[in-house]
Design an enzyme around this catalytic site. Sequence first.
Site, PDB file in Angstrom:
ATOM      1  CB  SER A 148      -0.853   0.008   1.271  1.00  0.00           C
ATOM      2  OG  SER A 148      -1.447   1.277   1.454  1.00  0.00           O
ATOM      3  CE1 TYR A 162      -3.632  -2.441   5.068  1.00  0.00           C
ATOM      4  CE2 TYR A 162      -3.317  -0.092   4.677  1.00  0.00           C
ATOM      5  CZ  TYR A 162      -3.553  -1.371   4.201  1.00  0.00           C
ATOM      6  OH  TYR A 162      -3.696  -1.582   2.843  1.00  0.00           O
TER       7      TYR A 162
HETATM    8  P1  NDP Z   1     -11.125  -5.903  -0.445  1.00  0.00           P
HETATM    9  O1  NDP Z   1     -11.601  -5.700   0.951  1.00  0.00           O
HETATM   10  O2  NDP Z   1     -12.076  -5.685  -1.561  1.00  0.00           O
HETATM   11  O3  NDP Z   1     -10.449  -7.348  -0.588  1.00  0.00           O
HETATM   12  C1  NDP Z   1      -9.649  -7.887   0.422  1.00  0.00           C
HETATM   13  C2  NDP Z   1      -9.531  -9.381   0.206  1.00  0.00           C
HETATM   14  O4  NDP Z   1      -8.702  -9.940   1.239  1.00  0.00           O
HETATM   15  C3  NDP Z   1     -10.873 -10.073   0.259  1.00  0.00           C
HETATM   16  O5  NDP Z   1     -10.948 -11.052  -0.756  1.00  0.00           O
HETATM   17  C4  NDP Z   1     -10.870 -10.743   1.628  1.00  0.00           C
HETATM   18  O6  NDP Z   1     -11.613 -11.946   1.595  1.00  0.00           O
HETATM   19  C5  NDP Z   1      -9.388 -11.061   1.788  1.00  0.00           C
HETATM   20  N1  NDP Z   1      -9.020 -11.283   3.189  1.00  0.00           N
HETATM   21  C6  NDP Z   1      -8.975 -10.395   4.199  1.00  0.00           C
HETATM   22  N2  NDP Z   1      -8.616 -11.007   5.353  1.00  0.00           N
HETATM   23  C7  NDP Z   1      -8.442 -12.325   5.045  1.00  0.00           C
HETATM   24  C8  NDP Z   1      -8.092 -13.466   5.791  1.00  0.00           C
HETATM   25  N3  NDP Z   1      -7.816 -13.416   7.107  1.00  0.00           N
HETATM   26  N4  NDP Z   1      -8.011 -14.665   5.154  1.00  0.00           N
HETATM   27  C9  NDP Z   1      -8.288 -14.759   3.841  1.00  0.00           C
HETATM   28  N5  NDP Z   1      -8.619 -13.711   3.066  1.00  0.00           N
HETATM   29  C10 NDP Z   1      -8.700 -12.504   3.670  1.00  0.00           C
HETATM   30  O7  NDP Z   1      -9.888  -4.907  -0.599  1.00  0.00           O
HETATM   31  P2  NDP Z   1      -8.837  -4.675  -1.784  1.00  0.00           P
HETATM   32  O8  NDP Z   1      -9.144  -5.487  -2.954  1.00  0.00           O
HETATM   33  O9  NDP Z   1      -8.711  -3.239  -1.939  1.00  0.00           O
HETATM   34  O10 NDP Z   1      -7.506  -5.200  -1.057  1.00  0.00           O
HETATM   35  C11 NDP Z   1      -6.522  -5.963  -1.719  1.00  0.00           C
HETATM   36  C12 NDP Z   1      -5.149  -5.559  -1.207  1.00  0.00           C
HETATM   37  O11 NDP Z   1      -4.885  -4.214  -1.617  1.00  0.00           O
HETATM   38  C13 NDP Z   1      -5.012  -5.593   0.308  1.00  0.00           C
HETATM   39  O12 NDP Z   1      -3.765  -6.154   0.655  1.00  0.00           O
HETATM   40  C14 NDP Z   1      -5.056  -4.122   0.691  1.00  0.00           C
HETATM   41  O13 NDP Z   1      -4.331  -3.884   1.882  1.00  0.00           O
HETATM   42  C15 NDP Z   1      -4.383  -3.491  -0.516  1.00  0.00           C
HETATM   43  N6  NDP Z   1      -4.684  -2.064  -0.697  1.00  0.00           N
HETATM   44  C16 NDP Z   1      -5.948  -1.621  -1.030  1.00  0.00           C
HETATM   45  C17 NDP Z   1      -6.190  -0.276  -1.208  1.00  0.00           C
HETATM   46  C18 NDP Z   1      -7.528   0.271  -1.590  1.00  0.00           C
HETATM   47  O14 NDP Z   1      -7.725   1.510  -1.591  1.00  0.00           O
HETATM   48  N7  NDP Z   1      -8.478  -0.529  -1.955  1.00  0.00           N
HETATM   49  C19 NDP Z   1      -5.120   0.727  -1.017  1.00  0.00           C
HETATM   50  C20 NDP Z   1      -3.842   0.157  -0.704  1.00  0.00           C
HETATM   51  C21 NDP Z   1      -3.644  -1.185  -0.537  1.00  0.00           C
HETATM   52  P3  NDP Z   1     -12.729 -12.384   2.686  1.00  0.00           P
HETATM   53  O15 NDP Z   1     -13.322 -11.160   3.267  1.00  0.00           O
HETATM   54  O16 NDP Z   1     -13.662 -13.233   1.872  1.00  0.00           O
HETATM   55  O17 NDP Z   1     -11.945 -13.199   3.658  1.00  0.00           O
END
Ligand code: NDP
Length: 277
Positions: A148, A162
């Site tokens: 991020s 985070y």
């Molecule tokens: P979403 O919340 O849309 O997706 C996050 C994903 O991570 C979901 O599929 C969720 O699945 C999964 N997840 C979270 N915790 C767990 C867990 N304990 N075990 C398994 N799966 C898990 O967010 P994004 O698509 O935006 O996030 C993707 C990445 O991008 C992350 O690493 C985030 O930190 C990073 N990011 C996002 C930004 C943004 O603005 N969107 C900015 C900067 C970084 P489920 O809930 O089904 O478990």
Amino acid sequence: MARFTGKVAIITGSSSGIGRATALLLASEGAKVTITGRDEGRLDESRKAILQAGVAKANVNAIVADVTSAQGQDLLISSTLKKFGRIDILINNAGANIPDPSGKTRVDCTIDNLQEMFKLNLQSVVEITQKARPHLAKSRGEIVNISSIGAGPSAQPQSVYYSSAKAALDQYSRCAAIDLISEGIRINVVQPGFVSTGFSTAARGLSSDESLKFYNGMGELPHCIPAGYCGQPDHLASVIAFLADRKASEYIVGQTIIADGGTSLVLGMHANFGQKK
Ligand code: NDP
């Protein structure tokens, strides 16, 4: 021949957002994919979206798993090997800014919250990397870790733990990249900026409408997103795919690509420059 034909990819966090878009892109371009998340319903939406894009059922392995549990991690690796026989690409994308149930914020957040944040955003990546390593060494494979812009160098006082976990992930990725390139495994990092996904819903308890409003609103503030619009999951998926594609990015090792519409390059003071009174 499509760019990922013959490749097998595990994409964590592919039940939503950036991971879902990445799985869809890789699968549409020939990869066999393991998609995963904890939420069965959302994971099934990802699976259906991939099948609707014309991908054969046999090329999709949907596994409900928690990446922070040893069992979940083992299941991701074993089910991929069982169904597809190899692993070429690991996208460590699952991550979240987990709210502190105590209600505390910023530097007051609890140590439990610190540990939970590091367990998901750093430790799970380290553990899955260790487990996938022998298989990736065999295939001379790729790892792309999703960090991020919160990792710095600018401060992120509203998400201290985070941001710190993501900064640690960046340095881990650089160190591991140097160790593992000797085995043929290439590791790189993508740092997204604002991307309209479920991220804010999970982090700030917003409804999906409120989340959309938040992201669209940020896109209208040039001192927040100079590009003039909020990122969409596809904007990140194409960058991740570039780093997962050895032909396209072979000589990039241990690097970070920032995809944020310019957010991390603007300073607060720029908001006041050139404004007419
Ligand atoms: P979403 O919340 O849309 O997706 C996050 C994903 O991570 C979901 O599929 C969720 O699945 C999964 N997840 C979270 N915790 C767990 C867990 N304990 N075990 C398994 N799966 C898990 O967010 P994004 O698509 O935006 O996030 C993707 C990445 O991008 C992350 O690493 C985030 O930190 C990073 N990011 C996002 C930004 C943004 O603005 N969107 C900015 C900067 C970084 P489920 O809930 O089904 O478990």
